[in-house]
Design an enzyme around this catalytic site. Structure first.
Site, PDB file in Angstrom:
ATOM      1  N   MET A   1      -5.328  12.296   3.836  1.00 45.87           N
ATOM      2  CA  MET A   1      -5.210  10.922   4.316  1.00 45.87           C
ATOM      3  C   MET A   1      -5.623   9.940   3.209  1.00 45.87           C
ATOM      4  SD  MET A   1      -5.545   9.959   8.149  1.00 45.87           S
ATOM      5  CE  MET A   1      -7.175  10.199   8.711  1.00 45.87           C
ATOM      6  N   CYS A   2      -5.255   8.726   3.352  1.00 47.30           N
ATOM      7  CA  CYS A   2      -5.629   7.596   2.508  1.00 47.30           C
ATOM      8  C   CYS A   2      -5.031   6.382   3.202  1.00 47.30           C
ATOM      9  CB  CYS A   2      -5.018   7.663   1.099  1.00 47.30           C
ATOM     10  SG  CYS A   2      -5.907   8.765  -0.037  1.00 47.30           S
ATOM     11  N   GLY A   3      -5.500   5.225   2.866  1.00 46.33           N
ATOM     12  CA  GLY A   3      -4.907   4.022   3.437  1.00 46.33           C
ATOM     13  C   GLY A   3      -4.367   3.134   2.341  1.00 46.33           C
TER      14      GLY A   3
ATOM     15  N   ARG B   1      -9.134   5.760   7.300  1.00 48.83           N
ATOM     16  CA  ARG B   1      -8.163   6.578   6.560  1.00 48.83           C
ATOM     17  C   ARG B   1      -8.688   6.926   5.171  1.00 48.83           C
ATOM     18  NH1 ARG B   1      -3.068   7.076   8.641  1.00 48.83           N
ATOM     19  NH2 ARG B   1      -2.492   7.970   6.642  1.00 48.83           N
TER      20      ARG B   1
END
Lengths: 235, 299
Positions: free
Chosen positions: B1-3, B32
């Protein structure tokens, strides 16, 4: 005068989402409180998941992931767009999104009807197990992947690899199909299929507005999932 | 995940609010990516000047560094210190010399990015504290992109935080993971591209830099990436005039766009966009997989 149900309104701007979901889970649908309104969903995930009663829930705005997941008996109407996994694993009831739905709408659904007024992204109806899905726009790639039963009706176009590794879900597409997935083929549209399609369109409120003859039917070639003794050495 | 978040303003009246809007979007994406955060803001600039975004340790003496860069004719370079970072503005003609000087004499200072208007800041920590440390809410500009990282392919370090520079006034943020980054890193190093970390996203940035050095436009470089980058990605690239978006062909990582008369906004999730003005009436849509998009103002 029980038929006139009072509204229950939850404004998620000042009420925790868990309060809403807990209240929905506690509701039986037998009291007067059958009609629920949800304001300011603001893209929150898991709005109105796990309802197990004949309620009507209207959501005013865009929702995040898994809205109306696991739904049973309830009608959930979203006046906006929905994120990933709309009506995921729905058991029964009715879910209607007035805008677009993101990926994996209706994934693994066992029953009920999902109507999407706009487009659905990739993997719409992935591993569907009995749900009926009607998309008024188009669907993205890998839709109905490994679909086991139920139906997917698309008034627009379908993306790449429609019906890949399909079991017995029935697919109807009015527009173009970019490509068919492994073991998915176009099939003859016989009268019984036209009757089935007309039923699904009627349930989605489209009776008389769409010509069933304009659709093509797609289904499994049944070469992948049937055991053939000739292939025994491959296992 | 990452935003990932991105905001491109069409309405100049909002330029004073850019930093505040971007900070708000970035903070919503905390769950995130709670490991590190970073952002690039495109603010003011002068045609004959270049801004160097520099990073060092806490309480580093950037003023002494800037004094060492002064010229009798040009005087002290422009200097704005924000936490562990500093923006040093120098005459464009001196960029090559100054870069060489920094590499040789100040190995303790990292050049995070350069450009006429781009400023990059990134640090380990929660997005709210990163935004606060660098004063993002008070920054003004025409557009910006940001990233919140949940580390998968390499360690949680400031050097592994996004954005990564891909060229003058250009940077990249990435949500996803690349599986061929080790082989690609070796190939790019042979081509003379400097890659400093084990991070997969830095390799993606290096790849775009290499393609563009060979003459490709940014759009062409992104297109070529569809073939050469194996793995999952949603990229947002900041450019001098706006930003671009590319998702892998499987569209493994989420992306939502919103457009109004005043702005174009990008978020990994719609939640990141809900505080933007007029969002209720925005056109909200998902970018298609394997399709390069740009939102830029006319040059």
């Amino acid at each position: 005068m029980n038929a006139i149900s009072p509204d229950i309104t939850f404004d998620l701007a000042d009420t925790a989402l868990r309060e809403l979901n807990a209240a929905l889970h506690a509701a039986t649908g037998e009291s007067n409180a059958r009609r629920w309104r949800v304001l300011n969903p603001n893209g929150r995930h898991a709005v109105a998941v796990g309802i197990n009663a004949p309620l009507t829930v209207e959501i005013e705005g865009h929702v995040g992931y898994y809205c109306a997941g696991m739904n049973a008996e309830a009608s959930v109407i979203i006046h906006g767009n929905a994120g990933v996994g709309l009506a995921e694993n729905m058991m029964s009831g009715f879910v209607h999104v007035r805008g677009d739905a993101s990926q994996a709408a209706g994934a693994t659904g066992h029953g009920g009807l999902l109507v999407i007024d706009g487009n659905a992204s990739a993997r719409c109806g992935i591993s569907m197990k009995g749900i009926d899905i009607v998309v008024k726009g188009s669907v993205g790639h890998m839709s109905a992947f490994m679909g086991q039963s139920g139906s997917l009706v698309v008034l627009g176009d379908a993306g790449e690899a429609l019906g890949d590794s399909l079991y017995e879900a029935k697919l109807f597409v009015r527009g173009s199909v970019k490509s068919l997935g492994a073991d998915c083929i176009e099939k003859e549209m016989r009268d019984e299929h036209k009757v089935l399609l007309a039923e699904k369109l009627k349930a989605a409120g489209l009776e008389g507005t769409v010509d069933v003859a304009a659709f093509k039917r797609y289904g499994s070639a049944r070469q992948l999932y049937n055991f053939h003794v000739d292939n025994a050495s491959a296992y | 995940m990452c935003g990932i978040v991105g905001l491109f303003l069409k309405d100049p009246k909002l330029e004073g609010e850019l930093g505040a809007m971007l900070a708000s979007m970035l903070c919503v994406m905390t769950d995130r990516g709670p490991d590190s955060a970073g952002f690039a803001v495109y603010g003011s600039g002068a045609k004959d000047k270049v801004k160097l975004s520099l990073r060092a340790t806490a309480s580093y003496d950037f003023e002494a560094l800037a004094a060492g860069l002064s010229l009798p004719a040009a005087g002290l370079p422009g200097l704005v210190v924000r936490g562990t970072h500093a923006i040093v503005e120098i005459p464009a003609a001196r960029e090559t010399a100054v870069r060489a000087f920094l590499v040789e004499r100040h190995p303790e200072v990292a050049i995070v990015g350069t450009g006429e208007r781009m400023e990059i800041f990134k640090e380990v920590g929660l997005p709210a504290s990163v935004a606060e440390t660098f004063g993002l809410p008070s920054m003004r500009g025409t557009h910006g992109i940001g990233h919140t990282r949940m580390a998968t392919e390499s360690a949680v370090t400031t050097a592994g935080a996004h954005p990564f520079s891909t060229g003058a006034d250009q940077c990249l943020v990435h949500n996803g993971s690349l599986s061929n980054h080790n082989a690609l890193r070796r190939a790019l190093k042979r081509e003379g591209i400097t890659i400093e970390t084990d991070n997969d996203s830095e390799v993606a940035a290096g790849y775009l830099t290499w393609r563009m050095k060979q003459g490709a436009s940014l759009g062409e470089a992104l297109d070529a990436g569809l073939k050469d980058l194996d793995g999952f990605f949603t990229f947002v690239v900041g450019t001098e005039n706006g930003f671009g978006v590319l998702r892998d062909p499987i569209a493994c990582k989420p992306a939502v766009m919103a457009e109004t008369d005043q702005y174009v906004a990008f978020g990994s999730e719609y939640r990141a966009l809900v505080d933007l003005p007029g969002i209720a009436k925005a056109r909200v849509f998902e970018p298609e997989p394997a399709t390069v998009y740009f939102w830029e103002r006319a040059q």
